[in-house]
Design a protein around this motif. Sequence first.
Motif, PDB file in Angstrom:
ATOM      1  N   GLY A 109       3.626 -23.673 -20.932  1.00 23.75           N
ATOM      2  CA  GLY A 109       2.947 -23.955 -22.189  1.00 23.75           C
ATOM      3  C   GLY A 109       2.877 -25.425 -22.566  1.00 23.75           C
ATOM      4  O   GLY A 109       2.345 -25.767 -23.616  1.00 23.75           O
ATOM      5  N   GLU A 110       3.400 -26.313 -21.732  1.00 15.56           N
ATOM      6  CA  GLU A 110       3.315 -27.741 -22.033  1.00 15.56           C
ATOM      7  C   GLU A 110       1.869 -28.206 -21.899  1.00 15.56           C
ATOM      8  O   GLU A 110       1.093 -27.647 -21.147  1.00 15.56           O
ATOM      9  CB  GLU A 110       4.156 -28.588 -21.060  1.00 15.56           C
ATOM     10  CG  GLU A 110       5.547 -28.110 -20.810  1.00 15.56           C
ATOM     11  CD  GLU A 110       5.657 -27.224 -19.580  1.00 15.56           C
ATOM     12  OE1 GLU A 110       6.711 -27.260 -18.948  1.00 15.56           O
ATOM     13  OE2 GLU A 110       4.699 -26.499 -19.255  1.00 15.56           O
ATOM     14  N   ALA A 126       1.232 -35.215 -26.303  1.00 17.63           N
ATOM     15  CA  ALA A 126       1.934 -34.284 -25.425  1.00 17.63           C
ATOM     16  C   ALA A 126       2.717 -33.296 -26.271  1.00 17.63           C
ATOM     17  O   ALA A 126       3.320 -33.673 -27.272  1.00 17.63           O
ATOM     18  CB  ALA A 126       2.876 -35.046 -24.498  1.00 17.63           C
ATOM     19  N   ARG A 127       2.682 -32.038 -25.861  1.00 17.11           N
ATOM     20  CA  ARG A 127       3.467 -30.996 -26.524  1.00 17.11           C
ATOM     21  C   ARG A 127       4.263 -30.278 -25.436  1.00 17.11           C
ATOM     22  O   ARG A 127       3.700 -29.738 -24.495  1.00 17.11           O
ATOM     23  CB  ARG A 127       2.570 -30.000 -27.237  1.00 17.11           C
ATOM     24  CG  ARG A 127       3.388 -28.963 -28.024  1.00 17.11           C
ATOM     25  CD  ARG A 127       2.571 -27.770 -28.483  1.00 17.11           C
ATOM     26  NE  ARG A 127       2.236 -26.976 -27.304  1.00 17.11           N
ATOM     27  CZ  ARG A 127       1.020 -26.542 -27.008  1.00 17.11           C
ATOM     28  NH1 ARG A 127       0.002 -26.800 -27.778  1.00 17.11           N
ATOM     29  NH2 ARG A 127       0.809 -25.821 -25.930  1.00 17.11           N
ATOM     30  N   TYR A 128       5.571 -30.341 -25.574  1.00 19.02           N
ATOM     31  CA  TYR A 128       6.455 -29.712 -24.593  1.00 19.02           C
ATOM     32  C   TYR A 128       7.035 -28.400 -25.104  1.00 19.02           C
ATOM     33  O   TYR A 128       7.380 -27.526 -24.319  1.00 19.02           O
ATOM     34  CB  TYR A 128       7.583 -30.670 -24.209  1.00 19.02           C
ATOM     35  CG  TYR A 128       7.029 -31.937 -23.610  1.00 19.02           C
ATOM     36  CD1 TYR A 128       6.518 -31.938 -22.324  1.00 19.02           C
ATOM     37  CD2 TYR A 128       6.972 -33.105 -24.340  1.00 19.02           C
ATOM     38  CE1 TYR A 128       5.983 -33.079 -21.774  1.00 19.02           C
ATOM     39  CE2 TYR A 128       6.439 -34.260 -23.791  1.00 19.02           C
ATOM     40  CZ  TYR A 128       5.943 -34.237 -22.509  1.00 19.02           C
ATOM     41  OH  TYR A 128       5.409 -35.367 -21.979  1.00 19.02           O
ATOM     42  N   SER A 129       7.161 -28.281 -26.413  1.00 16.93           N
ATOM     43  CA  SER A 129       7.661 -27.055 -27.033  1.00 16.93           C
ATOM     44  C   SER A 129       7.262 -27.110 -28.509  1.00 16.93           C
ATOM     45  O   SER A 129       6.685 -28.098 -28.966  1.00 16.93           O
ATOM     46  CB  SER A 129       9.184 -26.959 -26.898  1.00 16.93           C
ATOM     47  OG  SER A 129       9.819 -27.958 -27.670  1.00 16.93           O
ATOM     48  N   GLU A 151       4.243 -39.312 -19.777  1.00 18.56           N
ATOM     49  CA  GLU A 151       3.861 -38.004 -20.338  1.00 18.56           C
ATOM     50  C   GLU A 151       3.149 -37.148 -19.294  1.00 18.56           C
ATOM     51  O   GLU A 151       3.410 -35.951 -19.179  1.00 18.56           O
ATOM     52  CB  GLU A 151       2.983 -38.196 -21.573  1.00 18.56           C
ATOM     53  CG  GLU A 151       3.598 -39.025 -22.689  1.00 18.56           C
ATOM     54  CD  GLU A 151       4.960 -38.561 -23.155  1.00 18.56           C
ATOM     55  OE1 GLU A 151       5.262 -37.359 -23.078  1.00 18.56           O
ATOM     56  OE2 GLU A 151       5.737 -39.411 -23.632  1.00 18.56           O
ATOM     57  N   ILE A 152       2.257 -37.769 -18.533  1.00 15.13           N
ATOM     58  CA  ILE A 152       1.546 -37.016 -17.489  1.00 15.13           C
ATOM     59  C   ILE A 152       2.540 -36.489 -16.448  1.00 15.13           C
ATOM     60  O   ILE A 152       2.479 -35.337 -16.044  1.00 15.13           O
ATOM     61  CB  ILE A 152       0.461 -37.882 -16.819  1.00 15.13           C
ATOM     62  CG1 ILE A 152      -0.623 -38.257 -17.829  1.00 15.13           C
ATOM     63  CG2 ILE A 152      -0.148 -37.161 -15.620  1.00 15.13           C
ATOM     64  CD1 ILE A 152      -1.587 -39.321 -17.331  1.00 15.13           C
ATOM     65  N   LYS A 153       3.440 -37.363 -16.032  1.00 13.65           N
ATOM     66  CA  LYS A 153       4.422 -37.005 -15.011  1.00 13.65           C
ATOM     67  C   LYS A 153       5.252 -35.789 -15.423  1.00 13.65           C
ATOM     68  O   LYS A 153       5.577 -34.940 -14.597  1.00 13.65           O
ATOM     69  CB  LYS A 153       5.336 -38.190 -14.726  1.00 13.65           C
ATOM     70  CG  LYS A 153       6.390 -37.935 -13.681  1.00 13.65           C
ATOM     71  CD  LYS A 153       7.254 -39.152 -13.471  1.00 13.65           C
ATOM     72  CE  LYS A 153       8.330 -38.877 -12.451  1.00 13.65           C
ATOM     73  NZ  LYS A 153       9.222 -40.010 -12.285  1.00 13.65           N
ATOM     74  N   ALA A 154       5.579 -35.707 -16.698  1.00 14.29           N
ATOM     75  CA  ALA A 154       6.410 -34.598 -17.179  1.00 14.29           C
ATOM     76  C   ALA A 154       5.737 -33.234 -16.995  1.00 14.29           C
ATOM     77  O   ALA A 154       6.414 -32.209 -16.912  1.00 14.29           O
ATOM     78  CB  ALA A 154       6.747 -34.811 -18.649  1.00 14.29           C
ATOM     79  N   VAL A 155       4.414 -33.228 -16.889  1.00 16.14           N
ATOM     80  CA  VAL A 155       3.687 -31.955 -16.782  1.00 16.14           C
ATOM     81  C   VAL A 155       2.949 -31.792 -15.450  1.00 16.14           C
ATOM     82  O   VAL A 155       2.856 -30.705 -14.916  1.00 16.14           O
ATOM     83  CB  VAL A 155       2.674 -31.826 -17.959  1.00 16.14           C
ATOM     84  CG1 VAL A 155       1.792 -30.606 -17.796  1.00 16.14           C
ATOM     85  CG2 VAL A 155       3.417 -31.761 -19.275  1.00 16.14           C
ATOM     86  N   ALA A 156       2.468 -32.891 -14.886  1.00 11.79           N
ATOM     87  CA  ALA A 156       1.496 -32.803 -13.788  1.00 11.79           C
ATOM     88  C   ALA A 156       2.034 -33.069 -12.392  1.00 11.79           C
ATOM     89  O   ALA A 156       1.253 -33.180 -11.472  1.00 11.79           O
ATOM     90  CB  ALA A 156       0.351 -33.772 -14.061  1.00 11.79           C
ATOM     91  N   GLN A 157       3.312 -33.192 -12.232  1.00 14.66           N
ATOM     92  CA  GLN A 157       3.800 -33.509 -10.897  1.00 14.66           C
ATOM     93  C   GLN A 157       4.270 -32.289 -10.159  1.00 14.66           C
ATOM     94  O   GLN A 157       4.617 -31.302 -10.687  1.00 14.66           O
ATOM     95  CB  GLN A 157       4.924 -34.521 -10.977  1.00 14.66           C
ATOM     96  CG  GLN A 157       5.030 -35.348  -9.756  1.00 14.66           C
ATOM     97  CD  GLN A 157       6.077 -36.426  -9.890  1.00 14.66           C
ATOM     98  OE1 GLN A 157       6.928 -36.385 -10.743  1.00 14.66           O
ATOM     99  NE2 GLN A 157       6.004 -37.395  -9.021  1.00 14.66           N
TER     100      GLN A 157
END
Length: 157
Positions: A109-110, A126-129, A151-157
């Motif tokens: 859901g991020e 960015a929304r992580y939770s 921020e991208i790295k936290a979701v897209a890697q």
Amino acid sequence: MSRLATQSAPVANSSPSSGTVQAANRVEKGVGKSFVSLKQQRAAFIECFDKIEELWEDSTAGRTEARLSDTSYELGKAFLAAIPSFYVAPEVSLDVDGELVFDWFGNYGELVSVCAQSNGRLAYAARYSASRATHGHTVMDQTIPLEVIREIKAVAQ
């Protein structure tokens, strides 16, 4: 000549053990999968560039709700070209203000969204939770600013 120099060392068995062959096969399969994955990634980024061109054509022909701004178009292409190729390619869309938006969706859901604004800046959110989110604005010179990459790295890697 010394006695050591004239003695030959025992020759190791030159045929690979079954364990070595199995390990080599695993490495070969892994490399093959990585190569396929890189080809798929490259194809996904090419589709993103094609989508930007499609949005440009549609907006200049009046087929979209908003006209894609020249600045957002150029900044969006530069932004997409600067994204490291080992990241998952984003989804590309045009917002109602005529600006390109790049979205990455995580497995849980991020969401990370980056907008190439018509004022030449990048806006990101960015929304992580439900309780953890961030946002900001920044300028992109030759590379994507670290705060956006993070921020991208936290979701897209």
